[in-house]
Design a protein around this motif. Structure first.
Motif, PDB file in Angstrom:
ATOM      1  N   GLU A 127      -3.261  -0.319  -7.436  1.00 39.36           N
ATOM      2  CA  GLU A 127      -3.329  -0.682  -8.842  1.00 39.36           C
ATOM      3  C   GLU A 127      -4.618  -1.476  -9.011  1.00 39.36           C
ATOM      4  O   GLU A 127      -4.771  -2.519  -8.378  1.00 39.36           O
ATOM      5  CB  GLU A 127      -2.131  -1.582  -9.133  1.00 39.36           C
ATOM      6  CG  GLU A 127      -1.433  -1.348 -10.432  1.00 39.36           C
ATOM      7  CD  GLU A 127      -0.235  -2.272 -10.563  1.00 39.36           C
ATOM      8  OE1 GLU A 127       0.886  -1.781 -10.514  1.00 39.36           O
ATOM      9  OE2 GLU A 127      -0.424  -3.498 -10.682  1.00 39.36           O
ATOM     10  N   ALA A 178       4.678  -2.500 -14.580  1.00 36.79           N
ATOM     11  CA  ALA A 178       3.809  -1.357 -14.896  1.00 36.79           C
ATOM     12  C   ALA A 178       4.529  -0.014 -14.810  1.00 36.79           C
ATOM     13  O   ALA A 178       4.076   0.964 -15.390  1.00 36.79           O
ATOM     14  CB  ALA A 178       2.621  -1.361 -13.942  1.00 36.79           C
ATOM     15  N   LYS A 213       1.938 -19.259  -2.043  1.00 35.23           N
ATOM     16  CA  LYS A 213       2.012 -20.356  -1.057  1.00 35.23           C
ATOM     17  C   LYS A 213       3.336 -20.319  -0.283  1.00 35.23           C
ATOM     18  O   LYS A 213       3.449 -20.957   0.766  1.00 35.23           O
ATOM     19  CB  LYS A 213       1.874 -21.717  -1.758  1.00 35.23           C
ATOM     20  CG  LYS A 213       0.529 -21.923  -2.416  1.00 35.23           C
ATOM     21  CD  LYS A 213      -0.586 -22.095  -1.386  1.00 35.23           C
ATOM     22  CE  LYS A 213      -1.931 -22.271  -2.051  1.00 35.23           C
ATOM     23  NZ  LYS A 213      -3.049 -22.060  -1.136  1.00 35.23           N
ATOM     24  N   GLU A 249       4.950  -9.165  -5.254  1.00 32.50           N
ATOM     25  CA  GLU A 249       5.710  -8.710  -6.422  1.00 32.50           C
ATOM     26  C   GLU A 249       6.901  -7.911  -5.907  1.00 32.50           C
ATOM     27  O   GLU A 249       6.742  -7.053  -5.036  1.00 32.50           O
ATOM     28  CB  GLU A 249       4.814  -7.807  -7.294  1.00 32.50           C
ATOM     29  CG  GLU A 249       5.511  -7.243  -8.529  1.00 32.50           C
ATOM     30  CD  GLU A 249       4.610  -6.273  -9.323  1.00 32.50           C
ATOM     31  OE1 GLU A 249       3.568  -5.827  -8.797  1.00 32.50           O
ATOM     32  OE2 GLU A 249       4.972  -5.972 -10.473  1.00 32.50           O
TER      33      GLU A 249
END
Ligand code: MC0
Length: 178
Positions: free
Chosen positions: A99, A155, A166, A174
């Protein structure tokens, strides 16, 4: 010779090598380090396939042209996603996708990243899960922070949520509902 073998066995015993060989292997998913604090023991949700790797780019047309014209990949049109603050181009790789991300609007979540990485760079990986709500609840208990209170539609028209880099070894992760 016998003395050498005996000495080696004693030395190995002293470092715990022989006893480690006999230790039963844990069943179930876990990270490979023996002291891992993350035992993925929850039966409620499962991690699936790599959905895509996202790359933030300063020039979407130039990046699309690189993947399409130089590397010969199948590349989509530009898709604006105002609710995510990005414009996206999908690069089809057969077994997965890339992407290409470019900021959209004045408050894009990738603006800071591109300011720090002027030439662009790998921004996040997206991994599918079979039950995103269960995943988020379970990860919260394991002190992994989500970057929004709830999943949004991503998307590909499916619920997604981002996990703080972190808390994920420096990588923005994701999760996408499969
Ligand atoms: C359409 C959808 C989809 O695929 O379905 C998308 O892709 S939307 C794609 C765009 N959407 C998102 O990325 C949403 C989730 N992202 C966010 O909420 C944000 O980008 C953050 C990850 C919180 C970073 O925000 P921001 O850059 O403003 O904060 P910051 O500069 O203070 O960053 C905090 C620390 O995280 C690090 N950091 C920032 N972005 C990072 C990244 N992509 N990968 C690894 N580390 C990263 C910074 O270097 C910094 O570390 P140091 O403190 O050590 O310097």
């Amino acid at each position: 010779m016998r003395r050498v073998v005996k000495a080696a066995a004693l030395a190995a015993g002293a470092t715990g090598l022989f006893s480690r060989v006999e230790t039963p292997v844990a069943i179930g998913r876990s990270f490979s380090t023996p002291q891992s604090q993350y035992q993925a023991s929850s039966p409620v949700w499962k991690l699936g396939r790599l959905n895509h790797v996202a790359v933030a780019v300063p020039d979407l047309e130039k990046a699309s042209s690189f993947y399409r014209d130089v590397l010969g990949a199948q590349v989509s049109e530009v898709v604006p996603l105002p609710e995510h603050g990005v414009s996206v181009v999908f690069v089809n790789l057969g077994n997965t996708k890339m992407e290409l991300l470019h900021p959209l609007g004045s408050d894009s979540p990738i603006t800071g990243f591109l300011q720090k990485n002027k030439a662009g760079g790998m921004h996040h990986v997206c991994i599918e899960v079979d039950n995103i709500s269960a995943a988020v609840m379970d990860l919260k208990k394991k002190k992994i922070r989500s970057l929004s209170d709830e999943a949004k539609i991503g998307a590909h028209g499916k619920p997604v949520i981002f996990l703080h880099p972190k808390d994920c070894g420096g990588v923005l992760v994701e999760l996408e509902q499969a």
